[in-house]
Design a protein around this motif. Sequence first.
Motif, short mmCIF file in Angstrom:
data_model
loop_
_atom_site.label_atom_id
_atom_site.label_comp_id
_atom_site.label_asym_id
_atom_site.label_seq_id
_atom_site.Cartn_x
_atom_site.Cartn_y
_atom_site.Cartn_z
N VAL A 15 -1.71 53.29 99.96
CA VAL A 15 -0.69 52.48 99.20
C VAL A 15 1.15 52.93 99.41
O VAL A 15 1.15 53.49 98.91
N PHE A 73 -2.82 55.34 94.44
CA PHE A 73 -1.66 54.68 93.49
C PHE A 73 -0.40 54.65 94.73
O PHE A 73 -0.32 55.61 95.76
N GLY A 74 -0.24 54.40 94.49
CA GLY A 74 1.46 54.19 95.37
C GLY A 74 2.61 55.23 94.93
O GLY A 74 2.01 55.57 93.54
N LYS A 75 3.25 55.74 95.54
CA LYS A 75 4.61 56.18 94.81
C LYS A 75 5.74 55.78 93.16
O LYS A 75 5.90 56.86 92.96
N TYR A 130 -6.68 62.25 86.12
CA TYR A 130 -5.95 62.05 87.32
C TYR A 130 -4.71 62.78 87.21
O TYR A 130 -4.63 63.26 86.33
N PHE A 164 -3.97 46.60 91.99
CA PHE A 164 -3.38 45.89 89.69
C PHE A 164 -1.78 46.79 90.12
O PHE A 164 -1.25 47.64 91.26
N LEU A 215 0.62 56.03 80.99
CA LEU A 215 0.55 54.12 82.36
C LEU A 215 -0.47 52.98 81.19
O LEU A 215 -1.12 53.54 80.66
N PHE A 230 -3.55 62.62 83.91
CA PHE A 230 -4.13 61.95 82.55
C PHE A 230 -5.32 61.43 82.74
O PHE A 230 -6.60 61.61 84.08
N GLU A 271 9.06 52.77 84.90
CA GLU A 271 8.18 53.34 86.38
C GLU A 271 7.41 52.33 87.20
O GLU A 271 6.33 52.21 85.44
N PHE A 295 -5.60 54.21 80.78
CA PHE A 295 -5.37 55.59 80.74
C PHE A 295 -4.96 56.17 79.54
O PHE A 295 -4.86 55.41 78.54
N GLY A 296 -5.43 57.59 79.08
CA GLY A 296 -4.84 58.04 77.89
C GLY A 296 -2.67 58.10 78.04
O GLY A 296 -2.90 58.42 79.41
N PHE A 303 3.72 51.07 89.02
CA PHE A 303 2.99 51.84 90.10
C PHE A 303 2.38 50.49 90.66
O PHE A 303 1.66 49.80 90.02
N GLN A 361 5.01 52.52 83.45
CA GLN A 361 4.94 53.91 82.57
C GLN A 361 6.47 53.89 82.04
O GLN A 361 7.25 54.38 82.76
N TYR A 401 0.80 48.57 87.42
CA TYR A 401 1.04 49.12 86.08
C TYR A 401 2.04 49.44 85.95
O TYR A 401 3.01 49.76 86.67
N GLY A 432 7.74 63.97 90.32
CA GLY A 432 8.60 63.23 91.43
C GLY A 432 7.03 62.71 92.22
O GLY A 432 7.56 62.38 92.93
N GLN A 433 6.28 62.45 91.99
CA GLN A 433 4.84 62.16 93.05
C GLN A 433 3.95 61.15 92.54
O GLN A 433 4.71 61.16 91.22
N LYS A 434 3.38 60.77 93.35
CA LYS A 434 2.01 59.85 92.93
C LYS A 434 1.60 60.27 92.47
O LYS A 434 1.08 61.35 92.29
N VAL A 435 0.70 59.06 91.31
CA VAL A 435 -0.71 59.89 90.63
C VAL A 435 -1.57 59.66 91.61
O VAL A 435 -2.10 59.02 92.52
N GLU A 436 -2.35 60.77 91.61
CA GLU A 436 -3.57 61.17 92.44
C GLU A 436 -4.83 61.44 91.67
O GLU A 436 -4.62 62.36 90.18
#
Lengths: 113, 116
Positions: free
Chosen positions: B4, B106-108, A35, B34, B44, A91, B88, A104-105, B90, B38, B36, A40-44
Amino acid sequence: EPEVTQTPSHQVTQMGQEVILRCVPISNHLYFYWYRQILGQKVEFLVSFYNNEISEKSEIFDDQFSVERPDGSNFTLKIRSTKLEDSAMYFCASSPDRGNGYTFGSGTRLTVV
Amino acid sequence: AQSVSQHNHHVILSEAASLELGCNYSYGGTVNLFWYVQYPGQHLQLLLKYFSGDPLVKGIKGFEAEFIKSKFSFNLRKPSVQWSDTAEYFCAVRSRYGGSQGNLIFGKGTKLSVKP
């Protein structure tokens, strides 16, 4: 508690260079994921890997990206020719079965200059 | 496509205040949900998850979340926050349809700042 280990924690590279991000998943896990999170943005989601092949990938995962499990323990993400917009936190994650028990790492922060 | 939504970008609370962070998802089928967290400079970590059964899920560090299927929501709550909850948060969803290999959407994220 078992951990997913990522190295390096921070990598700076010049635009156009190749980078390899390394991950050691939890030893008895079978599913592996990459991922990324641009600041500033979401995890993708980028890609999932199972049974020595890519099982799913997102639109982000284009031809400049590749993944490999070169031995029994490492799982790598290669970016062939980095662009400025590849700067992000990457990640790695692993799970013992499909989507369950994700770990997650700690991430690799890639900075492309 | 699944999505999300997390309604709050940044929430600022004083210690001992109650917390509720909103999360809505768009997928109409069976999902796993879920939350998460951070912490600054860290990876995460899973707070809690919902797969089936009791829609009120309890997680680590006093957090809980309620799955309301009719509202497509999975809001995170904590009755009394501490300064150490600054992080943060998520929300993520995984669809259960056969083609998915388990990737999370994931959401933002919502940044929580707790003032001592």
